[in-house]
Design an enzyme around this catalytic site. Sequence first.
Site, PDB file in Angstrom:
ATOM      1  N   ILE A 296     -34.780  24.073 -11.775  1.00 34.09           N
ATOM      2  CA  ILE A 296     -35.143  22.779 -12.341  1.00 34.09           C
ATOM      3  C   ILE A 296     -35.065  21.725 -11.251  1.00 34.09           C
ATOM      4  CG2 ILE A 296     -34.638  21.103 -14.169  1.00 34.09           C
ATOM      5  CD1 ILE A 296     -32.909  23.358 -15.448  1.00 34.09           C
ATOM      6  N   CYS A 297     -36.115  20.919 -11.134  1.00 34.01           N
ATOM      7  CA  CYS A 297     -36.108  19.826 -10.170  1.00 34.01           C
ATOM      8  C   CYS A 297     -35.604  18.582 -10.892  1.00 34.01           C
ATOM      9  CB  CYS A 297     -37.521  19.605  -9.619  1.00 34.01           C
ATOM     10  SG  CYS A 297     -37.629  18.292  -8.410  1.00 34.01           S
ATOM     11  N   LEU A 298     -34.295  18.324 -10.775  1.00 39.19           N
ATOM     12  CA  LEU A 298     -33.681  17.220 -11.509  1.00 39.19           C
ATOM     13  C   LEU A 298     -32.584  16.639 -10.609  1.00 39.19           C
ATOM     14  CD1 LEU A 298     -33.500  15.727 -14.271  1.00 39.19           C
ATOM     15  CD2 LEU A 298     -31.838  17.420 -14.970  1.00 39.19           C
TER      16      LEU A 298
ATOM     17  N   HIS B  73     -41.580  20.103 -13.902  1.00 38.57           N
ATOM     18  CA  HIS B  73     -40.386  20.103 -13.055  1.00 38.57           C
ATOM     19  C   HIS B  73     -39.579  21.384 -13.194  1.00 38.57           C
ATOM     20  CE1 HIS B  73     -40.406  15.408 -13.062  1.00 38.57           C
ATOM     21  NE2 HIS B  73     -41.457  15.933 -12.473  1.00 38.57           N
TER      22      HIS B  73
END
Lengths: 173, 150
Positions: free
Chosen positions: B89-91, B82
């Site tokens: 950041i893929c969050l 991620h």
Amino acid sequence: MTDEPGTSNSSQPSSTQFECNICLDTAKDAVISYCGHLFCWPCLHQWLETRPNRQECPVCKAGIGKDKVVPLYGRGSSNNVDPREKLPPRPQAQRPAAENRNMGWNGLNLGDGFQMSFGIGAFPFGFFGSMFNVNDGRPRTPPPDTPQYQDEQVISKVFLFVAIFMMFWLFVS
Amino acid sequence: MAFSQKRIQKEILTMTTSPPPGTRLVTETMQTTKEFLVEVHGAQGTLFAGEQFKLLFKFGDRYPFESPQVMFVGDHIPEHPHVYSNGHICLSILTDDWSPALSVESVCLSILSMLSSCTEKKRPPDNAFYIRTCSSNPKDTRWWYHDDKV
């Protein structure tokens, strides 16, 4: 051994228990959600305005809203006005320019006649609108056998003939 | 404006006095309260044990009603499904699922937890394409949150 009432055996100072979950300061104009989370009403109000279509508690994502919070009145609070009634000043309303809806029809402007192409462009809306009774803004038709009904039938026929004549004239000319 | 600054000041105080384990606010190079670095140490017993990363936090004037911009910076970006190689950041809590009750502390903990639950060190499958096309601000990306295992 039991704790004295009002003391806390947690390591945090007891004042942090009454901090707003948004500004992290002692809650002013405090409200508490049904899920038990404390906020300043101005803070919570601003959050609810930020995401009008997702009214969730910032802490636990339970449903929340103006009617789902309880105002808290401590002994020291100066006046018992419901904090929800004194909203923070809301942003001024804005009036942006309307989008130009005629853009598409201007595209039909073929050479010589703007008026001609506009007429054709506007035509289907009126036609289909009256054909399928899409226009709900009109008053209901009066019941049959009343004088008003008879009158409207006559007027309707007259306009129908006018319309047929106009279309005939359009095609011939 | 003053509202966001007041809250950031409180968070800086928490991060200096009682930071969450494995994190450290970098105060030496801190110039404004609008952006700062946090050092993150990979937790023991995980794939990132012993590694050290730098997170950049940037705050807008609408913080905390708007999420901060958070990304990894420096030459050591964690290799995680991620985390893109440019640090993005893929969050979901960094955009759609942001809440004003979250803080620098909770964002650091979420990122540490995301690193700790990693089972295989690899980049996201679309890494090469993404880093060529994305904006420098990760919040401008329309993220799709589909994988909640890692």
